[in-house]
Write an enzyme that holds these catalytic residues in place. Structure first.
Site, PDB file in Angstrom:
ATOM      1  N   GLY A 185       0.819  -1.200   0.000  1.00 32.70           N
ATOM      2  CA  GLY A 185       0.000   0.000   0.000  1.00 32.70           C
ATOM      3  C   GLY A 185       0.852   1.247   0.000  1.00 32.70           C
ATOM      4  O   GLY A 185       2.053   1.216  -0.222  1.00 32.70           O
ATOM      5  N   GLY A 186       0.186   2.384   0.262  1.00 36.19           N
ATOM      6  CA  GLY A 186       0.846   3.673   0.163  1.00 36.19           C
ATOM      7  C   GLY A 186       1.958   3.872   1.172  1.00 36.19           C
ATOM      8  O   GLY A 186       2.851   4.673   0.946  1.00 36.19           O
ATOM      9  N   LYS A 203       1.972  -5.176   9.260  1.00 37.44           N
ATOM     10  CA  LYS A 203       2.167  -4.125   8.260  1.00 37.44           C
ATOM     11  C   LYS A 203       3.486  -3.415   8.525  1.00 37.44           C
ATOM     12  O   LYS A 203       3.644  -2.687   9.517  1.00 37.44           O
ATOM     13  CB  LYS A 203       1.012  -3.121   8.296  1.00 37.44           C
ATOM     14  CG  LYS A 203       1.075  -2.113   7.176  1.00 37.44           C
ATOM     15  CD  LYS A 203      -0.287  -1.477   6.941  1.00 37.44           C
ATOM     16  CE  LYS A 203      -0.295  -0.663   5.662  1.00 37.44           C
ATOM     17  NZ  LYS A 203      -1.640  -0.182   5.328  1.00 37.44           N
ATOM     18  N   ASP A 255      -8.595  10.072   2.788  1.00 41.27           N
ATOM     19  CA  ASP A 255      -8.261   9.287   1.595  1.00 41.27           C
ATOM     20  C   ASP A 255      -9.251   8.140   1.413  1.00 41.27           C
ATOM     21  O   ASP A 255      -8.871   7.006   1.138  1.00 41.27           O
ATOM     22  CB  ASP A 255      -6.833   8.743   1.703  1.00 41.27           C
ATOM     23  CG  ASP A 255      -6.317   8.224   0.353  1.00 41.27           C
ATOM     24  OD1 ASP A 255      -6.944   8.546  -0.684  1.00 41.27           O
ATOM     25  OD2 ASP A 255      -5.316   7.490   0.335  1.00 41.27           O
TER      26      ASP A 255
END
Length: 862
Positions: A58-59, A78, A170
């Site tokens: 992801g980002g 993560k 977002d």
């Protein structure tokens, strides 16, 4: 993040410790830049987390499926990528990241933990199975009903965050996860900006509001715009102007035409307004509109033409549950209530048409309903379920009934409130309200008829026409049928859980209360019932977690006080501070103050509890609270061994069962005395001849002849008959035979034995000690602490038997040669009773035993 599995924790999971996010951000800000996290499948991090495989990028990081070796569960690990980090130094952003870590809602991602090692920093989240909304939309467009359902779940979670001052910034389909079990989760809530991009660089162009693209200040309306863009895409594909720059996106988006739900297109257009001031202010304004649209779609699918029925003018005799069709009215009544409050109003809802509420019974012409009466009813439900304000709820329901005497739901609500406020299921006014509601049952919709039919089996005043076993079987059958037909209706689940709890189905009750609370995390009423059910089942850790979550999601004094009650079991210092916090949070001393005072008493601060009870007695918000406080003051005095003062302050509670009052009178006179030497109690026991435990109470206090006569009328093998038989065996010195009976009674948790729960534990410990089994006696008496916490406040049963149990514990320690432990037990008793009446037999015995132990210690060879 992309992929078939994503990380997100369940609501109520382990909390990230305060300050952990800020500490991690500060360490990241000082660390050198690097291309990416230095983790790989197969790594073991800190001997706890074993990385199984990479499942997404992801980002701001890479996600691995991992195994938590300590808790033996699958989690999402993560790893955080270090990159541009000037946003990390913004104090406001750090505070918002801390707030994100504390959010707790079924539709939001929350953290299990954060950490850092020599390979980099990481977050620990729950592992979910399913796919992102973005992946789903790449394959097919959603139906309007499914699109509204998904949008509503997103909006509920976002509204919860907005209520806590947190903005996502977002929102997009890739950050919405559709779980295989049907749940909808919002991913990466606010954390991408904390750990990666600067605030002004946030967002994805197709879902960014104009002010976000232009670098103007962002607020909750930024998320509203993004949710509108997601809803547009689910219904009709991406907006035509989605990829245009900000200078070309200032035109108002055309309204969608959604068959069966014209209001949906209008709502999407408002959410996509270029001017932020023209949009709904935050997600809490979007939720009630989506609820009303969902109900509109359900009606259009279920019935091509509305059923027209007749009712008395100004009355509401039919209530349809499951969808809030009258939410426009509800929103008007409640103003901008948080989403978790508005959604709970599906308890009782009304089918209607624009501009009018309508009722249903026999197919003839409809008449408008009293909007004012229904408004009071809805507000009363809100006060009971989310504020736990029974006094305010009672006043609202009385106003509703005064305006519309045929409003059956208001009568059911008022009956429930009165039974709880007055602490008596047999309250005559409560019973009258239930009966009035029953009389209207044939004109209610099916779900309400099912609940009323079920209520007849659990309301004590309705029982007697059949054997109790028959009632139990039929009640449980009807409860299960209610769950089967209405699996997503919070009130149906709650009521079925209550029935299971009342008839001994603990595990099923816990399961159903939990499901009801997931549907609406803010309900203090349901949370309280779930905590009680978990507590009764001995599942203390789970009860504590529910209490902590309830106090966090809805930090009213009642929830905080309930948390203090749970903490009093093992975390007494923390319990005292939490109870004091609850007392500070309450505007006027009332029910929450009583709960907090009980927590103080259970934590050993009995004198502070007494002072609190006296304050409520003098200045309580309601007469009921003042009356309850008057009843608690003598109990607090007796807990301190001040029996003479307790008797002088004794006041009989109004509207109570005479047999129960007689037993309370007997027990206050037995405080501080050995059970077979408490003759003062016997005349009061005799006044309890209508009580199921009458024979056992006579035997407990030594009148075996009268006890045998009373026991002759009991059903052989019943709990009350077994209770008497066990005591009679113990009195005769036949402890070996008494012990199995006492163990079975303790394990049975029979409802009839609740008033004697402490006596049973004490008797079991006493019999084990007399049978020469001191270690087993200590184990049995240890459980007496646990049983205490199954009631919200010390009872006369507890006050009379706990000092006896302490003396038996001291004797058991001495029998095992643990004289220091015996002395410590006596010191605790005497400290609690430092102001006790000096001539109480147990005080005299405790002091003599303590002196003897001290003398033995002095005489022991050194």
């Amino acid at each position: 993040m992309d992929g078939d599995e994503q990380g997100a924790p369940q609501a109520g999971g382990p909390r990230v410790r305060p300050g952990a996010i800020t500490s991690l951000l500060e360490q990241l800000a000082r660390a050198p830049d690097e291309d990416g996290p230095r983790f790989a499948a197969g790594d073991v991090i800190g001997s706890r987390f074993e990385l199984v495989r990479e499942i997404g990028r992801g980002g701001f990081g890479v996600v691995f499926e991992a195994r938590d070796r300590q808790l033996d569960r699958a989690v999402a690990f993560k790893a955080i990528r270090r990159g541009e980090r000037h946003a990390l130094r913004e104090r406001l952003l750090r505070g918002e990241a801390e707030a994100v870590a504390r959010l707790s809602h079924p539709n939001l991602v929350a953290l299990h933990d954060v950490g850092q090692c020599d390979r980099g920093s990481y977050l620990i989240l729950e592992l979910l199975r399913g796919r992102t909304l973005g992946d789903a939309l790449a394959e097919e467009r959603l139906s309007p009903a499914e699109a509204v359902r998904v949008a509503l779940e997103i909006a509920k979670g976002v509204a919860h965050a907005h209520a806590h001052g947190v903005v996502h910034r977002d929102l997009k389909p890739a950050n919405v996860f559709l779980c295989d079990d049907g749940q909808v989760k919002v991913l990466d809530f606010g954390l991408a900006h904390a750990f990666g991009r600067p605030r002004t660089d946030g967002g994805t162009p197709a879902y960014m509001a104009p002010e976000q693209e232009e670098g103007a200040p962002e607020d909750e309306r930024t998320d509203v715009f993004a949710l509108g863009a997601i809803l547009h895409e689910m219904l009709a594909g991406p907006r035509p102007d989605a990829e245009l720059g900000s200078g070309r996106r200032r035109a108002r988006a055309p309204a969608l035409d959604v068959p069966g739900a014209p209001a949906l297109g209008r709502l999407v257009a408002r959410m996509l307004e270029p001017r932020a001031s023209a949009r709904p202010r935050d997600a809490t304004e979007v939720v009630p509109e989506l609820l009303a649209i969902e109900a509109e779609l359900m009606r259009s699918r279920a019935a091509p033409s509305p059923t027209r029925v007749r009712t008395r003018r100004g009355s509401l005799t039919a209530l349809v549950a499951g969808a809030v069709a009258g939410v426009a009215l509800v929103a008007w009544i409640l103003g901008r209530a948080p989403s978790w409050r508005v959604s709970s109003l599906a308890l009782w809802s009304v089918p209607g048409a624009p501009g009018a509420l309508r009722a249903a019974d026999d197919g003839e012409a409809a008449a408008s309903v009293s909007v004012e009466a229904y408004g009071h009813f809805v507000r009363g439900v809100e006060l009971r379920l989310h504020a736990c304000d029974l006094h305010g709820a009672e006043q609202e329901q009385r106003r509703a009934i005064a305006l519309d005497p045929g409003l059956a739901a208001a009568r059911m609500e008022l009956g429930t409130i009165l039974a709880n406020v007055r602490g008596n299921d047999f309250d005559p006014e409560a019973d009258a309200q239930f009966r009035a509601a029953y009389a209207l049952a044939d004109r209610m919709p099916e779900k309400e008829r099912a609940i009323v039919r079920l209520d007849r089996y659990v309301t004590e005043g309705q029982m007697g026409a059949a054997a109790p076993g028959t009632y139990r079987a039929e009640a449980l059958r009807l409860a299960e049928e209610l769950v089967r037909r209405y699996p997503l209706d919070g009130f149906a689940l709650f009521y079925a859980a209550y029935v299971y709890g009342r008839f001994g189905g603990r595990e099923r009750a816990v399961e159903l209360y939990d499901r009801a609370l997931v549907l609406d995390p803010g309900q203090c009423w349901v949370a309280g019932r779930l905590i009680g059910a978990l507590r009764d089942a001995g599942r203390w850790d789970e009860a504590m977690e529910v209490a902590r979550r309830a106090a966090s999601v809805n930090p009213i004094a009642e929830n905080v006080g309930t948390l203090a009650l749970l903490q009093a079991r093992e975390h007494r210092t923390e319990a005292v501070e939490t109870a004091r916090q609850a007392l500070r949070a309450e505007r006027e001393p009332g029910e929450a103050a009583l709960v907090s005072a009980c927590a103080l008493g259970l934590a050993g601060h009995v004198e502070e509890a007494e002072e609190t009870f006296r304050r409520v007695e003098a200045r309580g918000a309601t007469e009921e609270a003042r009356a309850r406080a008057r009843q608690r003051v003598p109990v607090a005095l007796a807990e301190q061994g001040r029996v003479a003062d307790a008797l002088r302050g004794w006041r009989e509670p109004p509207r109570s069962w005479p047999g129960g009052i007689a037993l309370a009178r007997a027990r206050v006179r037995a405080v501080g005395r050995p059970r077979l030497d408490a003759k003062e109690a016997l005349p009061y026991v005799a006044a309890a001849s209508d009580h199921l435990l009458y024979a056992g109470e006579l035997a407990f206090h030594g009148d075996e002849r009268a006890a045998r006569r009373a026991a002759a009328a009991l059903e052989e093998g019943s709990a009350p008959e077994t209770y008497h038989r066990a005591i009679a065996l113990a009195n005769a010195g036949r402890h070996e035979q008494a012990i199995p009976l006492l163990r079975s009674l303790v394990a049975s948790a029979d409802y009839a034995l609740v008033p004697a729960l402490w006596q049973l534990h004490y008797l079991l410990g006493e019999s084990l000690l007399e049978d020469g089994r001191p270690a087993e006696a200590l184990e049995a008496l240890r459980r007496i602490e646990w049983s205490a916490m199954k009631s919200d406040c010390p009872s006369w049963d507890q006050v009379a038997n706990y000092p006896r149990a302490q003396l038996v514990r001291a004797r058991a320690y001495e029998a095992l040669g643990r004289c220091d432990d015996a002395a410590a037990e006596l010191d605790r008793l005497l400290a609690r009773w430092r102001r006790a009446d000096p001539d109480l037999p147990l005080v005299v015995e405790a002091r003599a035993m303590r002196a003897r132990l001290a003398g033995a210690r002095e005489a022991a060879p050194r």
